[in-house]
Scaffold this motif. Structure first.
Motif: not given
Length: 199
Positions: A128-138
């Motif tokens: 879930x943390x990886x999903x969060x970074x992939x979606x929100x950092x960009x």
């Protein structure tokens, strides 16, 4: 295909669409309650806000962990979709960034609760943390680039650094009632202003 088959297919699609809308309503209600009362808030409070019975929530989300994870994903998607929309509708890129950071702070309240719920499932939390970074950092990077491009903020900012800084300021807000995380985040965002050239 006869008319009866077409009617059945349309009814099934309508039912699926209604179910998705109902689930979105539940997730919106749960997210709002979690932000104000924490992830341990009574299910009856969420049901009351959504205008449904508690049984409806349990049919969609059999356990509290199921509900919290669904809210987490729902908020990630809402934050991701809000970035471009805020850029298009706000008075300035900096205003869009400030409004997006407020949404992000709401999300972080739920994220901290998620960590406690999933502490026995490190793999699930990592995913879930990886999903969060992939979606929100960009999305954060897009907002920063727009605000820097308009000259409103300094141009040497990294999205991950800003998100990490906001996250760190939100830690502890639930255990110290006198700590105002939102005010601290507002000060951080205000401090992003463009550097004034030395005379």
């Amino acid at each position: 295909m006869n008319d009866s088959d077409e009617g059945t297919g349309h009814a099934a699609r309508s039912k699926r669409a209604d179910a998705r809308r109902n689930e979105q309503t539940l997730l919106d209600a749960a997210a709002a309650v979690f932000v104000t009362s924490g992830v341990e808030a009574p299910v009856r409070d969420i049901a009351a806000r959504a205008g449904v019975g508690t049984g409806t929530i349990y049919r969609h989300f059999p356990t509290r962990a199921d509900l919290i994870i669904a809210v987490y994903r729902h908020q990630v998607e809402a934050c991701a979709e809000a970035g471009p929309a805020l850029l298009a509708s706000s008075a300035s890129p900096h205003a869009a960034l400030r409004r997006w950071i407020n949404l992000f702070v709401d999300f972080l309240v739920t994220k901290h609760g998620l960590a406690a719920v999933l502490q026995s499932d490190d793999a699930g939390f990592d995913t879930l943390h990886a999903y969060f970074l992939d979606r929100l950092v960009p999305v954060c990077a897009q907002l920063l680039d727009a605000a820097a491009g308009s000259g409103e903020i300094r141009s040497d900012l990294e999205a991950y650094e800003l998100m990490r800084g906001v996250g760190n300021l939100c830690i502890g807000a639930d255990s110290d009632p006198s700590y105002d995380a939102r005010r601290m985040v507002e000060l951080l965002v205000a401090g992003l202003g463009a550097r004034v050239s030395e005379p």
